[in-house]
Each structure stands twice: as C-alpha cells, then as structure tokens.
Motif scaffolding. Sequence first.
Motif, PDB file in Angstrom:
ATOM      1  N   ILE A  57      -7.097   2.230  -1.840  1.00 20.03           N
ATOM      2  CA  ILE A  57      -6.777   1.174  -2.803  1.00 20.03           C
ATOM      3  C   ILE A  57      -6.493  -0.078  -1.983  1.00 20.03           C
ATOM      4  O   ILE A  57      -5.569  -0.106  -1.163  1.00 20.03           O
ATOM      5  CB  ILE A  57      -5.562   1.552  -3.663  1.00 20.03           C
ATOM      6  N   LEU A  58      -7.319  -1.105  -2.171  1.00 22.40           N
ATOM      7  CA  LEU A  58      -7.247  -2.299  -1.331  1.00 22.40           C
ATOM      8  C   LEU A  58      -5.899  -3.005  -1.469  1.00 22.40           C
ATOM      9  O   LEU A  58      -5.264  -2.952  -2.526  1.00 22.40           O
ATOM     10  CB  LEU A  58      -8.378  -3.258  -1.701  1.00 22.40           C
ATOM     11  N   PRO A  59      -5.464  -3.651  -0.409  1.00 19.20           N
ATOM     12  CA  PRO A  59      -4.152  -4.304  -0.423  1.00 19.20           C
ATOM     13  C   PRO A  59      -4.076  -5.435  -1.437  1.00 19.20           C
ATOM     14  O   PRO A  59      -5.032  -6.188  -1.644  1.00 19.20           O
ATOM     15  CB  PRO A  59      -3.996  -4.837   1.001  1.00 19.20           C
ATOM     16  N   ALA A  60      -2.928  -5.543  -2.060  1.00 23.15           N
ATOM     17  CA  ALA A  60      -2.574  -6.648  -2.950  1.00 23.15           C
ATOM     18  C   ALA A  60      -1.055  -6.669  -3.025  1.00 23.15           C
ATOM     19  O   ALA A  60      -0.386  -5.771  -2.514  1.00 23.15           O
ATOM     20  CB  ALA A  60      -3.210  -6.492  -4.325  1.00 23.15           C
ATOM     21  N   SER A  61      -0.533  -7.682  -3.655  1.00 24.16           N
ATOM     22  CA  SER A  61       0.918  -7.798  -3.755  1.00 24.16           C
ATOM     23  C   SER A  61       1.307  -8.029  -5.206  1.00 24.16           C
ATOM     24  O   SER A  61       0.458  -8.281  -6.062  1.00 24.16           O
ATOM     25  CB  SER A  61       1.437  -8.939  -2.871  1.00 24.16           C
ATOM     26  N   GLY A  62       2.595  -7.952  -5.470  1.00 26.84           N
ATOM     27  CA  GLY A  62       3.092  -8.194  -6.819  1.00 26.84           C
ATOM     28  C   GLY A  62       3.593  -6.929  -7.488  1.00 26.84           C
ATOM     29  O   GLY A  62       3.303  -5.807  -7.070  1.00 26.84           O
ATOM     30  N   ARG A  63       4.353  -7.122  -8.555  1.00 29.38           N
ATOM     31  CA  ARG A  63       4.971  -6.004  -9.266  1.00 29.38           C
ATOM     32  C   ARG A  63       3.927  -5.099  -9.919  1.00 29.38           C
ATOM     33  O   ARG A  63       4.064  -3.883  -9.924  1.00 29.38           O
ATOM     34  CB  ARG A  63       5.941  -6.545 -10.321  1.00 29.38           C
ATOM     35  N   ARG A  64       2.891  -5.691 -10.493  1.00 28.73           N
ATOM     36  CA  ARG A  64       1.880  -4.872 -11.172  1.00 28.73           C
ATOM     37  C   ARG A  64       1.137  -3.989 -10.187  1.00 28.73           C
ATOM     38  O   ARG A  64       0.876  -2.814 -10.459  1.00 28.73           O
ATOM     39  CB  ARG A  64       0.906  -5.778 -11.920  1.00 28.73           C
ATOM     40  N   HIS A  65       0.802  -4.535  -9.031  1.00 26.90           N
ATOM     41  CA  HIS A  65       0.104  -3.726  -8.028  1.00 26.90           C
ATOM     42  C   HIS A  65       1.019  -2.634  -7.490  1.00 26.90           C
ATOM     43  O   HIS A  65       0.565  -1.510  -7.237  1.00 26.90           O
ATOM     44  CB  HIS A  65      -0.372  -4.623  -6.890  1.00 26.90           C
ATOM     45  N   ALA A  66       2.308  -2.940  -7.324  1.00 27.70           N
ATOM     46  CA  ALA A  66       3.257  -1.920  -6.873  1.00 27.70           C
ATOM     47  C   ALA A  66       3.331  -0.770  -7.879  1.00 27.70           C
ATOM     48  O   ALA A  66       3.381   0.404  -7.496  1.00 27.70           O
ATOM     49  CB  ALA A  66       4.637  -2.538  -6.668  1.00 27.70           C
ATOM     50  N   SER A  67       3.309  -1.094  -9.175  1.00 23.19           N
ATOM     51  CA  SER A  67       3.320  -0.045 -10.206  1.00 23.19           C
ATOM     52  C   SER A  67       2.068   0.815 -10.125  1.00 23.19           C
ATOM     53  O   SER A  67       2.126   2.039 -10.316  1.00 23.19           O
ATOM     54  CB  SER A  67       3.443  -0.680 -11.590  1.00 23.19           C
ATOM     55  N   LEU A  68       0.917   0.195  -9.833  1.00 16.10           N
ATOM     56  CA  LEU A  68      -0.324   0.948  -9.679  1.00 16.10           C
ATOM     57  C   LEU A  68      -0.225   1.930  -8.522  1.00 16.10           C
ATOM     58  O   LEU A  68      -0.600   3.109  -8.653  1.00 16.10           O
ATOM     59  CB  LEU A  68      -1.488  -0.029  -9.463  1.00 16.10           C
ATOM     60  N   LEU A  69       0.290   1.467  -7.390  1.00 22.23           N
ATOM     61  CA  LEU A  69       0.406   2.354  -6.223  1.00 22.23           C
ATOM     62  C   LEU A  69       1.404   3.476  -6.479  1.00 22.23           C
ATOM     63  O   LEU A  69       1.158   4.639  -6.120  1.00 22.23           O
ATOM     64  CB  LEU A  69       0.831   1.540  -4.999  1.00 22.23           C
ATOM     65  N   LEU A  70       2.539   3.154  -7.094  1.00 24.22           N
ATOM     66  CA  LEU A  70       3.548   4.171  -7.373  1.00 24.22           C
ATOM     67  C   LEU A  70       3.037   5.200  -8.378  1.00 24.22           C
ATOM     68  O   LEU A  70       3.368   6.385  -8.293  1.00 24.22           O
ATOM     69  CB  LEU A  70       4.824   3.507  -7.890  1.00 24.22           C
ATOM     70  N   THR A  71       2.220   4.756  -9.321  1.00 24.59           N
ATOM     71  CA  THR A  71       1.621   5.697 -10.283  1.00 24.59           C
ATOM     72  C   THR A  71       0.677   6.657  -9.578  1.00 24.59           C
ATOM     73  O   THR A  71       0.637   7.853  -9.892  1.00 24.59           O
ATOM     74  CB  THR A  71       0.884   4.922 -11.387  1.00 24.59           C
TER      75      THR A  71
ATOM     76  N   ARG B  51       7.947  -3.404   0.505  1.00 24.44           N
ATOM     77  CA  ARG B  51       6.972  -4.346   1.047  1.00 24.44           C
ATOM     78  C   ARG B  51       6.113  -5.049  -0.009  1.00 24.44           C
ATOM     79  O   ARG B  51       5.589  -6.125   0.276  1.00 24.44           O
ATOM     80  CB  ARG B  51       6.039  -3.609   2.010  1.00 24.44           C
ATOM     81  N   ALA B  52       5.921  -4.459  -1.167  1.00 22.78           N
ATOM     82  CA  ALA B  52       4.895  -4.955  -2.096  1.00 22.78           C
ATOM     83  C   ALA B  52       5.162  -6.363  -2.600  1.00 22.78           C
ATOM     84  O   ALA B  52       4.221  -7.061  -2.988  1.00 22.78           O
ATOM     85  CB  ALA B  52       4.756  -4.005  -3.286  1.00 22.78           C
ATOM     86  N   MET B  53       6.418  -6.805  -2.612  1.00 20.64           N
ATOM     87  CA  MET B  53       6.717  -8.155  -3.071  1.00 20.64           C
ATOM     88  C   MET B  53       6.667  -9.174  -1.941  1.00 20.64           C
ATOM     89  O   MET B  53       6.754 -10.375  -2.191  1.00 20.64           O
ATOM     90  CB  MET B  53       8.096  -8.188  -3.738  1.00 20.64           C
ATOM     91  N   GLU B  54       6.515  -8.695  -0.701  1.00 25.73           N
ATOM     92  CA  GLU B  54       6.530  -9.591   0.449  1.00 25.73           C
ATOM     93  C   GLU B  54       5.166  -9.738   1.105  1.00 25.73           C
ATOM     94  O   GLU B  54       4.895 -10.756   1.745  1.00 25.73           O
ATOM     95  CB  GLU B  54       7.529  -9.085   1.493  1.00 25.73           C
ATOM     96  N   GLN B  55       4.306  -8.727   0.990  1.00 25.98           N
ATOM     97  CA  GLN B  55       3.015  -8.771   1.642  1.00 25.98           C
ATOM     98  C   GLN B  55       2.049  -7.877   0.878  1.00 25.98           C
ATOM     99  O   GLN B  55       2.459  -7.014   0.101  1.00 25.98           O
ATOM    100  CB  GLN B  55       3.131  -8.280   3.093  1.00 25.98           C
ATOM    101  N   PRO B  56       0.727  -8.071   1.091  1.00 24.98           N
ATOM    102  CA  PRO B  56      -0.240  -7.179   0.439  1.00 24.98           C
ATOM    103  C   PRO B  56      -0.091  -5.752   0.958  1.00 24.98           C
ATOM    104  O   PRO B  56       0.037  -5.526   2.163  1.00 24.98           O
ATOM    105  CB  PRO B  56      -1.591  -7.774   0.841  1.00 24.98           C
TER     106      PRO B  56
END
Length: 267
Positions: free
Chosen positions: A245-259, A230-235
């Motif tokens: 952790i507030l919603p956001a989108s993009g590869r960098r934010h996905a890495s933050l959540l996965l970490t 979902r992270a590349m399609e929506q916040p």
Amino acid sequence: MNTGNNLLFLVVSALLAFMAATGYAGMLNIKGVIPELLPPDEIFAGTPARFNLLLRNKKRYIPSFLIRLSVAGNGEALLPFVGSAENLASTMNLTFPERGRQTVGRISVSSPFPVNFFTRYWNYSSDTACIVYPRPLPSADSGAGDDAARPGSGTKEIRGLDGELEGIREYSGAEPLRAIHWKLSARGEELLVKEFGSRSAPPLIIKLESLSGTDIEAKLSHAAWLIKQRAMEQPVGLELDGRIILPASGRRHASLLLTELALYGHH
C-alpha cells in the motif's frame, strides 16, 4: 388463600397487591426504551472505546427512571431520568479483547424502579458492527527495510510558509496576508509575496515481517503503533505478504492501514 385469620389475609393480600403494582410499574418503566450504540472512529483491542449512546423513550407521556444499560458484561451506563418522548444522548465504554470485525451483541435494559424490590430486564439484539484495530505496542523498529528504490520513497520539494526563502513574486490573491513582503511592496505599485520552500518528511514503508515480535499478533501491534505515531507527520505505507500500500499521510490513510492490520488473516 384459605385462612381463618382475617389479619393474615389482609397482610398477605396487601403484599401481593404491592408486588403486582410495583412489578407492573417496573415493566412499564423500561417498556419503549430503545438503545442505540454508535462506534467511535478508532477502536483498539484491549483498550476501552467510548461509544455514543442514544436512548429513545417512545412513551409519549410517561418518563423512565433509573435506566441501566449493559452489554454482555462488557460495559454499562446508568441514566437516572429519561423524559417522555425524549432522545437522550450519553456515552458507554466498551472493550473488545481481539482485533477484527466485531459486533456489539446483546444490549440489556434494566431498572430497579420503583422500590428496588424487582429488577426488570429487557434485552435488545444490536447488529452494530465495528472494526477493532490491533492493540498498539511501542516499537523501536523503524518499520522500513531497504525501500529507497520504491516509488515515493524519496523526499520531495513542496511550497510552504515556514521553510527557507526562495524568492519574491507578485501577489496573486490566493496567498495569505502574512506572506506579503510589505517592505518591498512599499517601494513599488504592486504587492509582492515571499516564496518559501520546505522539504517533506521521507516516506516510511512498514514491512510486517521485518518487525520484532514473537508472533504475528505482536508484529501487528508494533505496526499499529508505528502508524499511529507517524501517519500524521509523514507518508506511511504498508507491505503485507508482498502486497504494498503506497505511502500517504493523514487520518483517512491511517484508518485504511489500521483496517488492513485488523483484518489480516481474517478475510
């Protein structure tokens, strides 16, 4: 060796000399060959990850042959030839069984050169560290509970180029050429552009405790799968033990959540 048989003396001496010469050549072959492993952007537990391998031959005039690199039974790579004073780039697949902070560990450099009579080894300790994310497991959960009242949980209007036509305005120079309304512009002296509107996808907040799974590791795996999908399609946001952790989108934010998922319970 004391023997009265000259032929036996010559044969044994030749064999010992051959062993000494090939052993020295084999050790010289791997000497000065320094490996370095660079981790990829994403590493998931139980999934082979392709590391970039840089092999430096510090010998100025002597190349190396049949170099085999292995990491503690994790993965290995074979490089047939490394030129003198050459930096050779390759790849190696490594698999980590558990999530969290991991290190590559010991890298073994070996070679059967020159005649496969001896296999010489040289071990290097690698401190290359990486974050291993939970293994993604498909989930039918939406990941979000009753989050309509949370900040950023609603949809928002943004300007785009592929939504509904909302109006016509003067060309400012920043718009792409495909946004220009050529028919209307031809009627006047100034360029006009089409103004579109589009609706962004609603944010998704993943609540770890609400996900299905028999244990925490299964929940983390389902959460990792949702983030990847979902992270590349929506916040996408994440709620862990009451911390959001507030919603956001993009590869960098996905890495933050996965970490956050990878280090959950390991702090």
